[in-house]
Design a protein around this motif. Sequence first.
Motif, PDB file in Angstrom:
ATOM      1  N   ILE A 418       0.830  -1.214   0.000  1.00  0.00           N
ATOM      2  CA  ILE A 418       0.000   0.000   0.000  1.00  0.00           C
ATOM      3  C   ILE A 418       0.856   1.251   0.000  1.00  0.00           C
ATOM      4  CG2 ILE A 418      -1.920  -1.170   1.117  1.00  0.00           C
ATOM      5  CD1 ILE A 418      -1.165   0.239   3.735  1.00  0.00           C
ATOM      6  N   SER A 419       2.151   1.105   0.242  1.00  0.00           N
ATOM      7  CA  SER A 419       3.021   2.276   0.149  1.00  0.00           C
ATOM      8  C   SER A 419       4.431   1.910  -0.291  1.00  0.00           C
ATOM      9  CB  SER A 419       3.096   3.029   1.477  1.00  0.00           C
ATOM     10  OG  SER A 419       3.951   4.148   1.310  1.00  0.00           O
ATOM     11  N   GLU A 421       6.670   4.414  -0.944  1.00  0.00           N
ATOM     12  CA  GLU A 421       7.604   5.389  -0.395  1.00  0.00           C
ATOM     13  C   GLU A 421       7.008   6.424   0.555  1.00  0.00           C
ATOM     14  OE1 GLU A 421       9.490   6.683  -4.015  1.00  0.00           O
ATOM     15  OE2 GLU A 421       7.821   7.929  -4.625  1.00  0.00           O
ATOM     16  N   HIS A 422       5.712   6.610   0.570  1.00  0.00           N
ATOM     17  CA  HIS A 422       5.147   7.649   1.427  1.00  0.00           C
ATOM     18  C   HIS A 422       4.999   7.206   2.880  1.00  0.00           C
ATOM     19  CE1 HIS A 422       3.054   9.742  -2.253  1.00  0.00           C
ATOM     20  NE2 HIS A 422       4.356   9.822  -2.282  1.00  0.00           N
ATOM     21  N   GLY A 423       4.851   5.926   3.118  1.00  0.00           N
ATOM     22  CA  GLY A 423       4.574   5.442   4.468  1.00  0.00           C
ATOM     23  C   GLY A 423       3.071   5.372   4.715  1.00  0.00           C
ATOM     24  N   THR A 424       2.709   5.096   5.968  1.00  0.00           N
ATOM     25  CA  THR A 424       1.300   4.885   6.282  1.00  0.00           C
ATOM     26  C   THR A 424       0.706   5.993   7.151  1.00  0.00           C
ATOM     27  OG1 THR A 424       1.941   3.504   8.140  1.00  0.00           O
ATOM     28  CG2 THR A 424       1.483   2.394   6.059  1.00  0.00           C
ATOM     29  N   TRP A 463       1.818   1.345  11.078  1.00  0.00           N
ATOM     30  CA  TRP A 463       3.160   0.791  10.875  1.00  0.00           C
ATOM     31  C   TRP A 463       3.585   1.008   9.450  1.00  0.00           C
ATOM     32  CZ3 TRP A 463       6.697   0.295  14.099  1.00  0.00           C
ATOM     33  CH2 TRP A 463       6.392  -0.038  15.438  1.00  0.00           C
TER      34      TRP A 463
ATOM     35  N   LYS B 190      10.071  -1.699  -3.875  1.00  0.00           N
ATOM     36  CA  LYS B 190       9.921  -0.680  -2.833  1.00  0.00           C
ATOM     37  C   LYS B 190       8.794  -1.108  -1.914  1.00  0.00           C
ATOM     38  CE  LYS B 190      11.226   3.695  -5.063  1.00  0.00           C
ATOM     39  NZ  LYS B 190      10.616   4.790  -5.859  1.00  0.00           N
ATOM     40  N   ASP B 191       8.972  -0.889  -0.618  1.00  0.00           N
ATOM     41  CA  ASP B 191       7.936  -1.218   0.351  1.00  0.00           C
ATOM     42  C   ASP B 191       8.331  -0.579   1.673  1.00  0.00           C
ATOM     43  OD1 ASP B 191       6.046  -2.262   2.037  1.00  0.00           O
ATOM     44  OD2 ASP B 191       6.467  -4.364   1.613  1.00  0.00           O
ATOM     45  N   VAL B 192       7.557   0.391   2.123  1.00  0.00           N
ATOM     46  CA  VAL B 192       7.911   1.066   3.369  1.00  0.00           C
ATOM     47  C   VAL B 192       6.856   0.851   4.452  1.00  0.00           C
ATOM     48  CG1 VAL B 192       9.347   2.819   2.274  1.00  0.00           C
ATOM     49  CG2 VAL B 192       6.904   3.251   2.558  1.00  0.00           C
ATOM     50  N   VAL B 193       6.077  -0.204   4.328  1.00  0.00           N
ATOM     51  CA  VAL B 193       5.055  -0.463   5.340  1.00  0.00           C
ATOM     52  C   VAL B 193       5.658  -1.305   6.463  1.00  0.00           C
ATOM     53  CG1 VAL B 193       2.795  -1.482   5.786  1.00  0.00           C
ATOM     54  CG2 VAL B 193       3.220  -0.267   3.637  1.00  0.00           C
ATOM     55  N   GLY B 194       5.673  -0.756   7.662  1.00  0.00           N
ATOM     56  CA  GLY B 194       6.124  -1.515   8.826  1.00  0.00           C
ATOM     57  C   GLY B 194       7.601  -1.401   9.109  1.00  0.00           C
ATOM     58  N   LEU B 195       7.991  -1.868  10.300  1.00  0.00           N
ATOM     59  CA  LEU B 195       9.410  -1.958  10.621  1.00  0.00           C
ATOM     60  C   LEU B 195      10.068  -2.968   9.692  1.00  0.00           C
ATOM     61  CD1 LEU B 195       9.511  -2.047  14.543  1.00  0.00           C
ATOM     62  CD2 LEU B 195      10.071  -0.135  13.022  1.00  0.00           C
TER      63      LEU B 195
END
Lengths: 463, 463
Positions: A418-419, A421-424, A463, B190-195
């Motif tokens: 779902i992201s 690069e922007h984060g959640t 997260w 790319k994936d920035v969801v979560g630790l």
Amino acid sequence: MSDLAQSLTAAHRAFLSELFPGEDCLFAPEERAAFSADASLERGMPWAVVRPERREQVEELLRWADLERVAILGRGRGTGRVGGAVPAQGGVVVSLLKMNRIIDVNERDFVAVVEPGVIAGDLQTACAAKRLLYAPDPASVRISTIGGNVSTCAGGLRAVKYGVTRDWVLGVEAVLPGGRVLRAGGRSHKDVVGLDLTRLFVGAGGKLGLLTEITVKLLPLPEASASVLVGFSDLGASLSGAQAVFRAGVLPAACEFMDRETLRAVRLIGADIPLADGAEGALLFKLDGTGPGVDAEIRALTEVLKPLDPASVEVGRGEAEERLWSVRRSISPAAYQIAPDKLSEDIAVPRGRVAEAVERAHAIGRERGLTILCFGHLGDGNIHVNILHDARQEGEAARAEQAKDAVFRLAVELGGTISGEHGTGLTKASFVSEQLSPLALELMESIKRTFDPHGIMNPGKGW
Amino acid sequence: MSDLAQSLTAAHRAFLSELFPGEDCLFAPEERAAFSADASLERGMPWAVVRPERREQVEELLRWADLERVAILGRGRGTGRVGGAVPAQGGVVVSLLKMNRIIDVNERDFVAVVEPGVIAGDLQTACAAKRLLYAPDPASVRISTIGGNVSTCAGGLRAVKYGVTRDWVLGVEAVLPGGRVLRAGGRSHKDVVGLDLTRLFVGAGGKLGLLTEITVKLLPLPEASASVLVGFSDLGASLSGAQAVFRAGVLPAACEFMDRETLRAVRLIGADIPLADGAEGALLFKLDGTGPGVDAEIRALTEVLKPLDPASVEVGRGEAEERLWSVRRSISPAAYQIAPDKLSEDIAVPRGRVAEAVERAHAIGRERGLTILCFGHLGDGNIHVNILHDARQEGEAARAEQAKDAVFRLAVELGGTISGEHGTGLTKASFVSEQLSPLALELMESIKRTFDPHGIMNPGKGW
């Protein structure tokens, strides 16, 4: 989290005023308001804003905040798009913009050491002056801070060749709740001692501690670059074109795509676009390396695209290269030519599924009577999905929200995220559990408690 | 950790025999002995060895082991150099060599999905057949497994351009103590969801869980490569040469150095070395990219080295390139020409401090009457320090150990690490606290407890 303070006491305010003298501590509502938002539409008023200049102040602040259970929100330039820096539940915002020294740009060690408040583009410039490359290149690079980039694992245009921010961070210094200072990693380009606490902080969204110093790796600055804007009859041909380029062994520094609606928006603002009128899909490549290497890649690239019969091929170097990229940069403002409101999402999918993702995103829009633009970082499978709408029209905002939900589900269904690069932050917090398993979430919560047992760091975010 | 089982009961053995039928469960001492060592000199007899073929067996095993408090040691090909896979305190060794399917090498998604027992070189080969690059290239690549590479964050020759194993892992599937299956990351670039749980497993040394599937990213295979072996009058000139090359904007895929003693050893085995006789320092570069790009880099490289008056410059392409690299590969066996025993360490320091590190390592040897060879990955500041000695001579083994201690302290003093790529395992466990702070160690222990509350995963090893 329920035992967090619900407001500041007089004693709290006195403590903050003493630790952050004069203008470094803001209580006035009109001053605090400037720290209540980011580039999302989310808002929340902080109880106070403090501006540390030295790590020691951060240590004392986090010692106090942990004891007093006061929520702490680190903040750079507030360019985030998901509300990650927005104090939706109040708390103390810690602006790190005064910790903005470039401590070292070292051409022998090929590292730079910076404080978190440094603008990422300023770091790039300082590196380039020494013929060094700091490659992460988010669209916000000229206005966002390196601390924010690290906290969100910023991606950007050059990730296809150079990776994301994570791949460039060698070490961090962070202050943890309780005021303890953690130093992880350092100036060594290789280091396999211990669990990787350094990268745990990358993308952690300020939920583990506050970064006070960051060490990044650098590479030699490539001597040459060029860009190529290619128009295609449709998006499918564009995506086939990108596959052909990669299959030919060409690794571009950037590989962007734009769909028909995106090109229509860009044309509406009357931009001088070096692209055939009939093009309904486009690719924009950037190549870098040695001069002859870049020339060879341009030859290879144009050669393998020929069988796809592109509508136009425009090669740009120097200033002409900038002109090609102005097309890409104009997308965000141009989108408002089509509708006054938009939801900007940034899903990523496995690279081979971009065509399917875009096609289905368009269908999601059509079904709801909305225009959806898709463009972005094709090389990473990272698609910026802009859901255009007019919130003044009855029901349209709600339909846009439904479309957003559907786009997120589509990303997860395709094995994506779902992201990219922007984060959640706030805007996607409720969708995180559709992507991450209960086990993964449980582990993340438990790791967070290790760093932040009382949950004071940036509470209430996804997260 | 003290509540771990001290041996297997009859019921334990029955359980293991049932879960791993026939030859997949080994109890005979002569069979277990083959799993008692790695490439270090450490030894420890496992109580049993099991060989799962499916993840479900691993799940059931870790459910049982967690309940019964039985130590579990994952194992690939046992090529590690620090005893990381050695069951020094007993326990059950889990050989993952039967989980060796290359599940997918995907030229559309630019990812590969593999089971942990796949030989890393076999993955490289499978990728190259589709003109894709899996770049991590540890010296052991032909004999070590991808599971071991990920667990140790293997480095290798091409890290200067392409990074280490960490930079290539997009996702992992791991079974945790208790038998729960964690999936982190995936096929998205790319994936920035979560630790970042994915990279937490990279380099964790099997202390968090057992990897059962790994997803890595791939790049287009470069169309051309060439190597250059350059001889210098001394090591100082070599190191200046490397700086000059990087300053010229050339980013080699590999940049190795060899000191005088290393070259002496290589000459003693009578290797046909394309290097001037007088050379007492050498650099070995590998360049890759497009054909014209590689040509340009060779021109730039040889040009900037001229002022340093190199003793010889040998460019190799195709088979001749292999011949240059045979020099590098002969170092390990050649070292035994100088002395029958050696301690092989792999410190890393900030790149600009390699000269000082090598000089002081030589002095550490001289003071103790020992020859110390330094060579390795100059581009990463990663120095292989071989402490040569003759253990049959009174006191020499002890002096070698003292030299090792001094070399580790030197690395930390210079802002470096006691291990650039081998890890700490058993041989460096007691040195970890000289590099990592008590706070970092406390956080690592706490994170470990999150994954492994009873401490069954690879106990007794250093961080």
